[in-house]
Scaffold this motif. Sequence first.
Motif, PDB file in Angstrom:
ATOM      1  N   ASP A   1       9.416 -14.503 -18.512  1.00 41.13           N
ATOM      2  CA  ASP A   1      10.773 -15.052 -18.457  1.00 41.13           C
ATOM      3  C   ASP A   1      11.784 -13.990 -18.005  1.00 41.13           C
ATOM      4  N   PRO A   2      11.830 -13.708 -16.697  1.00 43.54           N
ATOM      5  CA  PRO A   2      12.767 -12.691 -16.214  1.00 43.54           C
ATOM      6  C   PRO A   2      14.226 -13.103 -16.385  1.00 43.54           C
ATOM      7  N   ARG A   3      14.500 -14.396 -16.362  1.00 42.81           N
ATOM      8  CA  ARG A   3      15.878 -14.853 -16.525  1.00 42.81           C
ATOM      9  C   ARG A   3      16.415 -14.472 -17.904  1.00 42.81           C
ATOM     10  N   ALA A   4      15.617 -14.661 -18.941  1.00 44.10           N
ATOM     11  CA  ALA A   4      16.041 -14.302 -20.286  1.00 44.10           C
ATOM     12  C   ALA A   4      16.275 -12.796 -20.385  1.00 44.10           C
ATOM     13  N   LEU A   5      15.421 -12.018 -19.747  1.00 45.12           N
ATOM     14  CA  LEU A   5      15.597 -10.565 -19.750  1.00 45.12           C
ATOM     15  C   LEU A   5      16.868 -10.165 -19.012  1.00 45.12           C
ATOM     16  N   ASP A   6      17.121 -10.812 -17.892  1.00 44.06           N
ATOM     17  CA  ASP A   6      18.328 -10.503 -17.134  1.00 44.06           C
ATOM     18  C   ASP A   6      19.576 -10.885 -17.934  1.00 44.06           C
ATOM     19  N   ASP A   7      19.542 -12.034 -18.610  1.00 45.85           N
ATOM     20  CA  ASP A   7      20.669 -12.441 -19.456  1.00 45.85           C
ATOM     21  C   ASP A   7      20.896 -11.425 -20.579  1.00 45.85           C
ATOM     22  N   LEU A   8      19.821 -10.953 -21.168  1.00 45.66           N
ATOM     23  CA  LEU A   8      19.908  -9.959 -22.238  1.00 45.66           C
ATOM     24  C   LEU A   8      20.506  -8.655 -21.714  1.00 45.66           C
ATOM     25  N   ARG A   9      20.075  -8.247 -20.530  1.00 47.88           N
ATOM     26  CA  ARG A   9      20.595  -7.024 -19.913  1.00 47.88           C
ATOM     27  C   ARG A   9      22.092  -7.162 -19.604  1.00 47.88           C
ATOM     28  N   MET A  10      22.484  -8.305 -19.065  1.00 48.20           N
ATOM     29  CA  MET A  10      23.891  -8.520 -18.740  1.00 48.20           C
ATOM     30  C   MET A  10      24.758  -8.526 -19.999  1.00 48.20           C
ATOM     31  N   GLN A  11      24.255  -9.103 -21.076  1.00 50.42           N
ATOM     32  CA  GLN A  11      24.993  -9.114 -22.336  1.00 50.42           C
ATOM     33  C   GLN A  11      25.190  -7.696 -22.846  1.00 50.42           C
ATOM     34  N   ARG A  12      24.136  -6.885 -22.773  1.00 51.33           N
ATOM     35  CA  ARG A  12      24.224  -5.496 -23.220  1.00 51.33           C
ATOM     36  C   ARG A  12      25.182  -4.690 -22.341  1.00 51.33           C
ATOM     37  N   ARG A  13      25.142  -4.921 -21.031  1.00 52.00           N
ATOM     38  CA  ARG A  13      26.043  -4.205 -20.131  1.00 52.00           C
ATOM     39  C   ARG A  13      27.510  -4.549 -20.437  1.00 52.00           C
ATOM     40  N   LYS A  14      27.779  -5.829 -20.662  1.00 54.36           N
ATOM     41  CA  LYS A  14      29.142  -6.259 -20.989  1.00 54.36           C
ATOM     42  C   LYS A  14      29.601  -5.609 -22.291  1.00 54.36           C
ATOM     43  N   LEU A  15      28.730  -5.583 -23.271  1.00 61.66           N
ATOM     44  CA  LEU A  15      29.067  -4.962 -24.546  1.00 61.66           C
ATOM     45  C   LEU A  15      29.388  -3.478 -24.369  1.00 61.66           C
ATOM     46  N   ALA A  16      28.599  -2.789 -23.566  1.00 58.83           N
ATOM     47  CA  ALA A  16      28.838  -1.360 -23.318  1.00 58.83           C
ATOM     48  C   ALA A  16      30.186  -1.152 -22.635  1.00 58.83           C
ATOM     49  N   VAL A  17      30.498  -1.976 -21.654  1.00 54.40           N
ATOM     50  CA  VAL A  17      31.783  -1.859 -20.961  1.00 54.40           C
ATOM     51  C   VAL A  17      32.928  -2.099 -21.934  1.00 54.40           C
ATOM     52  N   ASP A  18      32.805  -3.111 -22.774  1.00 55.08           N
ATOM     53  CA  ASP A  18      33.850  -3.402 -23.757  1.00 55.08           C
ATOM     54  C   ASP A  18      34.051  -2.236 -24.720  1.00 55.08           C
ATOM     55  N   LEU A  19      32.961  -1.649 -25.183  1.00 53.79           N
ATOM     56  CA  LEU A  19      33.080  -0.527 -26.117  1.00 53.79           C
ATOM     57  C   LEU A  19      33.671   0.709 -25.454  1.00 53.79           C
ATOM     58  N   LYS A  20      33.309   0.949 -24.199  1.00 55.41           N
ATOM     59  CA  LYS A  20      33.838   2.110 -23.481  1.00 55.41           C
ATOM     60  C   LYS A  20      35.341   1.985 -23.249  1.00 55.41           C
ATOM     61  N   ALA A  21      35.846   0.768 -23.200  1.00 52.43           N
ATOM     62  CA  ALA A  21      37.272   0.538 -22.963  1.00 52.43           C
ATOM     63  C   ALA A  21      38.102   0.691 -24.236  1.00 52.43           C
TER      64      ALA A  21
END
Length: 70
Positions: A17-37
């Motif tokens: 299920d690469p789509r689920a992995l990609d969704d998980l990665r995108m969620q983590r990236r968004k969280l990192a960007v939010d925390l860095k801000a």
Amino acid sequence: MPNAIELIVDGYVSLNDPRALDDLRMQRRKLAVDLKARTGFDYQATIQQIEDDIAVIEAGLARLDGAAAS
């Protein structure tokens, strides 16, 4: 002993299920960007953990890409 993200990634890889992995990665990236801000608190340890999670997720995606190429 594997951590939670490794078990989750292994599950998605076994389900192919690469789509689920990609969704998980995108969620983590968004969280990192939010925390860095954010300011006023040191989130560096949390950001590092999120970046480690992203590395595990990307390794899972690479495993799926490798399996598809075979």
